[in-house]
Design a protein around this motif. Structure first.
Motif, PDB file in Angstrom:
ATOM      1  N   VAL A 119      26.902  50.397  55.802  1.00 27.08           N
ATOM      2  CA  VAL A 119      26.199  51.459  55.081  1.00 27.08           C
ATOM      3  C   VAL A 119      24.690  51.262  55.181  1.00 27.08           C
ATOM      4  N   TYR A 123      21.487  53.513  56.841  1.00 27.65           N
ATOM      5  CA  TYR A 123      20.646  54.039  55.755  1.00 27.65           C
ATOM      6  C   TYR A 123      19.167  53.771  56.016  1.00 27.65           C
ATOM      7  N   GLN A 187      34.658  53.810  58.344  1.00 30.07           N
ATOM      8  CA  GLN A 187      34.599  55.255  58.593  1.00 30.07           C
ATOM      9  C   GLN A 187      35.805  56.001  58.032  1.00 30.07           C
ATOM     10  N   PHE A 190      35.864  54.192  53.423  1.00 32.34           N
ATOM     11  CA  PHE A 190      34.826  54.591  52.484  1.00 32.34           C
ATOM     12  C   PHE A 190      34.973  56.044  52.029  1.00 32.34           C
ATOM     13  N   PRO A 191      35.224  57.003  52.927  1.00 34.83           N
ATOM     14  CA  PRO A 191      35.467  58.380  52.448  1.00 34.83           C
ATOM     15  C   PRO A 191      36.703  58.478  51.550  1.00 34.83           C
ATOM     16  N   ALA A 195      31.941  57.527  47.830  1.00 34.91           N
ATOM     17  CA  ALA A 195      30.658  56.850  47.977  1.00 34.91           C
ATOM     18  C   ALA A 195      30.238  56.117  46.702  1.00 34.91           C
ATOM     19  N   ASP A 196      30.632  56.642  45.527  1.00 35.94           N
ATOM     20  CA  ASP A 196      30.255  55.991  44.273  1.00 35.94           C
ATOM     21  C   ASP A 196      30.869  54.601  44.166  1.00 35.94           C
ATOM     22  N   VAL A 198      31.785  52.698  46.633  1.00 44.32           N
ATOM     23  CA  VAL A 198      31.141  51.837  47.633  1.00 44.32           C
ATOM     24  C   VAL A 198      29.799  51.341  47.108  1.00 44.32           C
ATOM     25  N   ALA A 199      29.019  52.243  46.506  1.00 42.08           N
ATOM     26  CA  ALA A 199      27.708  51.871  45.974  1.00 42.08           C
ATOM     27  C   ALA A 199      27.820  50.845  44.847  1.00 42.08           C
ATOM     28  N   GLN A 286      29.721  52.805  61.614  1.00 43.40           N
ATOM     29  CA  GLN A 286      30.715  52.508  60.569  1.00 43.40           C
ATOM     30  C   GLN A 286      32.151  52.458  61.105  1.00 43.40           C
TER      31      GLN A 286
END
Length: 332
Positions: A119, A123, A187, A190-191, A195-196, A198-199, A286
């Motif tokens: 990520v 980024y 890839q 994570f979806p 994303a929350d 993962v963060a 990813q």
């Protein structure tokens, strides 16, 4: 340089080394299908396809006896290498019946690096001048295989059987790992978790999620780039939520670089920039966790040594007899 493609050559009778290892993999996975028959979507189709592959292998061996030359030898080995495009998505048909393990690998990544490199890499470097070279490197994977294979066929034909055996056997070792270690990679994973999560560094187990979901969202990078779109198109067609650990892109390309170095320093130098970009791209787009790529790099050296020893032990006699006055190749 005269290729003499249709000049008759004397070779061992029977199956080539790469054909034998393909039949072994064919048999092993056929037995596995029988063990988990009730849990698979279309086991009869898979068994039928395996029978066809075996039949084609023996048919090519018979046709080669009618016209034994460099061209027909190349066709026999090239067919087995081209079948890798069948065997790769085939691993998904097995590992989809096992619980997904991405949560363990993502958690290990977080513990080791304090973040998700897949990520953070993109980024901080989303620019076109970074995205396009990495995507070019990733797209160069199959051309690299083709270039090295053709170099050996044209300039080191006496070692072409070894090259095909080392590559195909290495692929099969990775594929066996993928069957029993179902990791889809960032890839896909994570979806699926959002994303929350993962963060926040939260990586839940998703069980058999990928048994029913194979959608691949567009990857990170410069979306208007030429190579970005080439990679996206190829992934949408052939990618499956499988084969993340270890990275065969890194592993096989490292083996290609070893064999390039041994065959031609110029060939090695030509491929080196693409190799470096490819290794970085596995994380940048990813497709893999960083630990996948590291494992792919380390495993490549072990695999090369192991598979080369297998070839020398099982097929010590050269496939092709050398003509009078021909200088035998240096052992590799």
């Amino acid at each position: 340089m005269a290729l003499n493609l249709f000049t008759r050559v004397d070779s061992r009778k029977g199956l080539f080394a790469v054909e034998k290892v393909t039949l072994i993999y064919n048999l092993l996975t056929s037995v596995l299908i029988l063990f988990i028959f009730q849990r698979m979507d279309h086991p009869l189709v898979m068994l039928t396809e395996r029978a066809v592959i075996a039949g084609v292998t023996f048919l090519l061996m018979y046709l080669y006896r009618l016209a034994p030359c460099k061209m027909t030898a190349f066709i026999r080995m090239a067919v087995q290498m081209s079948l890798l495009s069948y065997w790769y998505p085939d691993t998904f048909e097995f590992n989809r019946v096992f619980p997904n393990l991405d949560h363990l690998f993502a958690s290990a990544e977080q513990w080791l690096f304090g973040c998700q490199p897949a990520v953070m890499f993109n980024y901080y470097l989303p620019q076109m001048w970074v995205s396009e070279p990495f995507n070019m490197g990733y797209f160069a994977y199959y051309p690299m295989i083709l270039i090295v294979a053709m170099y050996y066929f044209v300039f080191r034909f006496e070692l072409f059987e070894k090259l095909s055996f080392v590559l195909v056997t290495s692929f099969f070792v990775y594929y066996l790992i993928y069957i029993f270690v179902p990791v889809a990679g960032p890839q896909f994973y994570f979806p699926a978790i959002g994303a929350d999560n993962v963060a926040k560094g939260i990586f839940p187990s998703i069980g058999d999620y990928f048994n029913h979901h194979v959608e691949l969202l567009p990857g990170p990078g410069y979306e208007h780039g030429f190579f970005y779109n080439l990679v996206e198109a190829s992934q949408q067609v052939g990618e499956r939520p499988t084969a993340a650990f270890p990275s065969s892109h890194v592993g096989i390309s490292t083996i290609l670089m070893i064999m390039s170095w041994r065959a031609s320093k110029k060939l090695f130098g030509f491929l080196l920039p693409f190799y470096v970009l490819l290794c970085g791209a596995t994380v940048y787009i990813q497709a893999h966790y960083l630990i996948d790529s590291i494992a792919g790099f380390v495993s490549a050296f072990m695999l090369y040594i192991l598979v080369t020893k297998m070839f020398k032990k099982w097929f010590a006699v050269p496939m092709f007899k050398y003509q009078p006055g021909h200088i035998a190749p240096e052992p590799q």
